[in-house]
Design a protein around this motif. Structure first.
Motif, PDB file in Angstrom:
ATOM      1  N   HIS A 405       0.828  -1.220   0.000  1.00  0.00           N
ATOM      2  CA  HIS A 405       0.000   0.000   0.000  1.00  0.00           C
ATOM      3  C   HIS A 405       0.859   1.266   0.000  1.00  0.00           C
ATOM      4  O   HIS A 405       0.660   2.165   0.825  1.00  0.00           O
ATOM      5  N   PHE A 406       1.817   1.334  -0.915  1.00  0.00           N
ATOM      6  CA  PHE A 406       2.798   2.439  -0.931  1.00  0.00           C
ATOM      7  C   PHE A 406       2.095   3.796  -1.041  1.00  0.00           C
ATOM      8  O   PHE A 406       2.389   4.720  -0.280  1.00  0.00           O
ATOM      9  N   ASP A 407       1.169   3.901  -1.991  1.00  0.00           N
ATOM     10  CA  ASP A 407       0.518   5.208  -2.194  1.00  0.00           C
ATOM     11  C   ASP A 407      -0.323   5.600  -0.978  1.00  0.00           C
ATOM     12  O   ASP A 407      -0.336   6.762  -0.577  1.00  0.00           O
ATOM     13  N   GLU A 408      -0.987   4.609  -0.347  1.00  0.00           N
ATOM     14  CA  GLU A 408      -1.777   4.930   0.860  1.00  0.00           C
ATOM     15  C   GLU A 408      -0.879   5.440   1.969  1.00  0.00           C
ATOM     16  O   GLU A 408      -1.201   6.400   2.673  1.00  0.00           O
ATOM     17  N   LYS A 409       0.276   4.780   2.143  1.00  0.00           N
ATOM     18  CA  LYS A 409       1.196   5.197   3.214  1.00  0.00           C
ATOM     19  C   LYS A 409       1.705   6.606   2.948  1.00  0.00           C
ATOM     20  O   LYS A 409       1.866   7.406   3.871  1.00  0.00           O
ATOM     21  N   LEU A 410       1.968   6.911   1.675  1.00  0.00           N
ATOM     22  CA  LEU A 410       2.445   8.266   1.338  1.00  0.00           C
ATOM     23  C   LEU A 410       1.361   9.306   1.598  1.00  0.00           C
ATOM     24  O   LEU A 410       1.617  10.374   2.156  1.00  0.00           O
ATOM     25  N   ARG A 411       0.128   8.975   1.209  1.00  0.00           N
ATOM     26  CA  ARG A 411      -0.981   9.941   1.427  1.00  0.00           C
ATOM     27  C   ARG A 411      -1.148  10.233   2.913  1.00  0.00           C
ATOM     28  O   ARG A 411      -1.382  11.366   3.306  1.00  0.00           O
ATOM     29  N   ALA A 412      -0.958   9.197   3.746  1.00  0.00           N
ATOM     30  CA  ALA A 412      -1.161   9.366   5.196  1.00  0.00           C
ATOM     31  C   ALA A 412      -0.145  10.338   5.807  1.00  0.00           C
ATOM     32  O   ALA A 412      -0.368  10.861   6.900  1.00  0.00           O
ATOM     33  N   VAL A 413       0.976  10.581   5.109  1.00  0.00           N
ATOM     34  CA  VAL A 413       1.976  11.525   5.647  1.00  0.00           C
ATOM     35  C   VAL A 413       2.061  12.783   4.766  1.00  0.00           C
ATOM     36  O   VAL A 413       3.059  13.498   4.781  1.00  0.00           O
ATOM     37  N   GLY A 414       1.001  13.012   3.994  1.00  0.00           N
ATOM     38  CA  GLY A 414       0.912  14.287   3.254  1.00  0.00           C
ATOM     39  C   GLY A 414       1.319  14.228   1.803  1.00  0.00           C
ATOM     40  O   GLY A 414       1.323  15.265   1.122  1.00  0.00           O
ATOM     41  N   GLY A 415       1.677  13.039   1.289  1.00  0.00           N
ATOM     42  CA  GLY A 415       2.060  12.924  -0.131  1.00  0.00           C
ATOM     43  C   GLY A 415       0.829  13.087  -1.009  1.00  0.00           C
ATOM     44  O   GLY A 415      -0.208  12.483  -0.727  1.00  0.00           O
ATOM     45  N   GLN A 416       0.939  13.906  -2.036  1.00  0.00           N
ATOM     46  CA  GLN A 416      -0.211  14.088  -2.934  1.00  0.00           C
ATOM     47  C   GLN A 416      -0.088  13.090  -4.081  1.00  0.00           C
ATOM     48  O   GLN A 416       0.523  13.376  -5.114  1.00  0.00           O
ATOM     49  N   VAL A 417      -0.614  11.908  -3.834  1.00  0.00           N
ATOM     50  CA  VAL A 417      -0.462  10.786  -4.774  1.00  0.00           C
ATOM     51  C   VAL A 417      -1.842  10.181  -5.013  1.00  0.00           C
ATOM     52  O   VAL A 417      -2.546   9.864  -4.056  1.00  0.00           O
ATOM     53  N   ARG A 418      -2.229  10.050  -6.288  1.00  0.00           N
ATOM     54  CA  ARG A 418      -3.530   9.451  -6.617  1.00  0.00           C
ATOM     55  C   ARG A 418      -3.324   8.254  -7.503  1.00  0.00           C
ATOM     56  O   ARG A 418      -2.511   8.301  -8.434  1.00  0.00           O
ATOM     57  N   ARG A 419      -4.079   7.183  -7.257  1.00  0.00           N
ATOM     58  CA  ARG A 419      -4.019   5.982  -8.107  1.00  0.00           C
ATOM     59  C   ARG A 419      -5.194   6.043  -9.084  1.00  0.00           C
ATOM     60  O   ARG A 419      -6.328   6.228  -8.667  1.00  0.00           O
ATOM     61  N   LEU A 420      -4.874   5.906 -10.344  1.00  0.00           N
ATOM     62  CA  LEU A 420      -5.922   5.986 -11.364  1.00  0.00           C
ATOM     63  C   LEU A 420      -5.805   4.792 -12.295  1.00  0.00           C
ATOM     64  O   LEU A 420      -4.693   4.282 -12.513  1.00  0.00           O
ATOM     65  N   SER A 421      -6.931   4.351 -12.839  1.00  0.00           N
ATOM     66  CA  SER A 421      -6.822   3.266 -13.808  1.00  0.00           C
ATOM     67  C   SER A 421      -6.380   3.893 -15.135  1.00  0.00           C
ATOM     68  O   SER A 421      -6.685   5.056 -15.414  1.00  0.00           O
ATOM     69  N   GLU A 422      -5.655   3.142 -15.934  1.00  0.00           N
ATOM     70  CA  GLU A 422      -5.107   3.687 -17.186  1.00  0.00           C
ATOM     71  C   GLU A 422      -6.209   4.165 -18.116  1.00  0.00           C
ATOM     72  O   GLU A 422      -5.996   5.009 -18.960  1.00  0.00           O
ATOM     73  N   SER A 423      -7.416   3.608 -17.921  1.00  0.00           N
ATOM     74  CA  SER A 423      -8.491   3.991 -18.843  1.00  0.00           C
ATOM     75  C   SER A 423      -9.155   5.305 -18.424  1.00  0.00           C
ATOM     76  O   SER A 423      -9.801   5.949 -19.225  1.00  0.00           O
ATOM     77  N   SER A 424      -8.967   5.720 -17.120  1.00  0.00           N
ATOM     78  CA  SER A 424      -9.647   6.958 -16.682  1.00  0.00           C
ATOM     79  C   SER A 424      -8.882   8.186 -17.127  1.00  0.00           C
ATOM     80  O   SER A 424      -7.668   8.147 -17.304  1.00  0.00           O
TER      81      SER A 424
END
Ligand code: UD1
Length: 425
Positions: A405-424
């Motif tokens: 859960h790398f992106d979740e852990k980063l978001r929890a400490v203020g990282g502005q990271v969003r996971r998107l599907s390639e089709s969106s």
């Protein structure tokens, strides 16, 4: 469906990250369950793609796997199973090769697809095969697969030194095989990585007789059979190192809960040279800058040296460190594909042979990137967090292979990271 990460850089990371169980300790531990007729209860198992792939592989062989609690797996291999590791799974995850030793020792037969090359360079398994042959296995290669058979493995002295030092998963394979060999085995130039020691602890809990004689020598007194074991996987030193670099790169402050600092001494020393202030708490490490960053020379080498698995992350850090830094990789001399992607963010990097020269720039600027391998993906996310503007990282299944859960852990400490599907959009 394939996914991408959208990263808005420039925000210092601040807060607490809990370090998960080690991927590289979990995979050989799961494979070792094949050799334990009484079953294996593993705790501290990280939730990541490689663990799911290993689960799929062991299940396809006939192993029953349940998850009694969060972060736990109970693995039970029956007395007869299908000892095949097919190309479809081995090509997704090289650590599948760790089933070779346990299959051979308990079931006397293994058929494992040859892993071939990969994105971090030439990765042969000649040392694994040489060690198993020395224990008495009959090894043949056909149709892209290794077949290993034996009537009884016999203890002997094995030297596992290769041109780039010892082999980590090779040592795991020989260790498990020798556990059930007749007599006494000595492994010289065994890998000293903590993940190998984790495996030895697990096997000893199941009845093996493994002891460390110092200087990379392991002694094994063979036993007739193993029983069952309960084992907790150690925290992931590579994940801890990755977040430590993230704190420095973004000029933030991270508390790394359960960081295995004893397994990162050379790496943490280097971070201090680069300008980190490290505060050691009873079960955590606080990482922040102690003034401006300073250039350094990082040499990736076998344990206890700086891990090659943290080399790409250091390159991202050096890309933003004033002055000229260098990275030499003695383990995987061709492991520099991330340099080309960092250059797309504006980094000044020249690679010659097994060395990269990096001249720090005042600011990276966001761009679309492609993840090339597992650790390179993490390095590119960190670089994106330090860059101005937006970075889009494609092919993030590489990242999901090895980070929980790398992106979740980063978001929890203020990282502005969003996971998107390639089709969106
Ligand atoms: C393990 C780690 C990986 C890490 C690597 C080096 C796991 C699941 N993976 O991979 O994350 O990057 O250690 O720390 O634990 N070699 C040979 N012959 C062999 C085997 C290896 O020449 O039979 C060479 C390799 O090409 C490489 C070096 O030895 O140059 C080290 O490789 P090795 O330790 O085997 O890597 P892995 O165990 O595959």
């Amino acid at each position: 469906m394939s996914e991408r990460l959208e990263i808005h850089g420039g925000q210092p990371l601040d807060g607490t990250v809990t370090i998960s169980g080690s991927k590289n300790a979990t995979l050989p531990a799961m494979a070792a369950a094949l050799a334990l007729p009484g079953g294996l209860l593993l705790s501290g198992v990280p939730d990541l793609l490689d663990v799911h792939t290993m689960r799929q592989l062991l299940t396809s062989m006939g192993t029953t796997i349940t998850a009694p609690h969060n972060g736990q797996l109970f693995l039970q291999a029956p007395d007869t199973l299908n000892p095949n590791a097919p190309w479809e799974l081995v090509s997704r995850m090289r650590a599948s090769v760790c089933v070779l030793g346990p299959l051979l020792s308990r079931f006397r037969h293994a058929r494992v697809a040859l892993p071939g090359g990969c994105n971090i360079g030439h990765r042969p398994i000649d040392l694994h095969l040489r060690g198993l042959a020395a224990l008495g296995a009959d090894i043949s290669i056909s149709e892209g697969c290794v077949s290993a058979r034996c009537s009884q493995l016999i203890g002997t002295t094995i030297d596992l030194a290769g041109p780039a030092g010892p082999t980590v998963t090779g040592t795991c394979n020989i260790l498990i095989a020798a556990t059930l060999a007749k007599g006494h085995t000595v492994i010289r130039n065994a890998a000293r990585e903590p993940e190998v020691q984790d495996l030895a602890t697990l096997l000893n809990a199941a009845g093996a007789r493994i002891s460390y004689a110092g200087h990379g020598t392991i002694e094994i007194h063979g036993v007739d059979s193993l029983g069952s074991a309960t084992h907790t996987v150690s925290p992931d030193r590579i994940e801890a190192g990755t977040f430590a670099v993230a704190a420095l790169l973004t000029n933030g402050r991270l508390t790394l809960q359960h960081a295995p600092t004893h397994a990162l001494t050379d790496f943490l020393e280097l971070l201090q040279q680069v300008g980190a202030r490290l505060t050691l708490l009873p079960n955590a490490l606080i990482v922040q800058r102690d003034g401006p960053l300073r250039p350094a020379h990082a040499i990736a080498q076998p344990y206890p040296g700086i891990p090659t698995d943290l080399q790409a992350q250091l390159m991202a850090l050096f890309a933003c460190t004033p002055g000229e830094s260098r990275i030499t990789d003695l383990v995987f001399p061709e492991r520099f594909r991330h340099a080309a992607e960092l250059i797309r963010l504006g980094a000044d990097i020249h690679v010659v042979g097994n060395q990269a020269r990096i001249r720090g720039v005042s600011r990276l600027s966001g761009a679309p990137l492609t993840a090339t391998d597992l650790r390179a993906s993490a390095a590119l996310v960190l670089a994106g967090l330090a860059a101005s503007g937006t970075t889009i990282l494609h092919r993030i299944h590489h990242l999901d292979r090895g980070y929980q859960h790398f992106d979740e852990k980063l978001r929890a400490v203020g990282g502005q990271v969003r996971r998107l599907s390639e089709s969106s959009g």
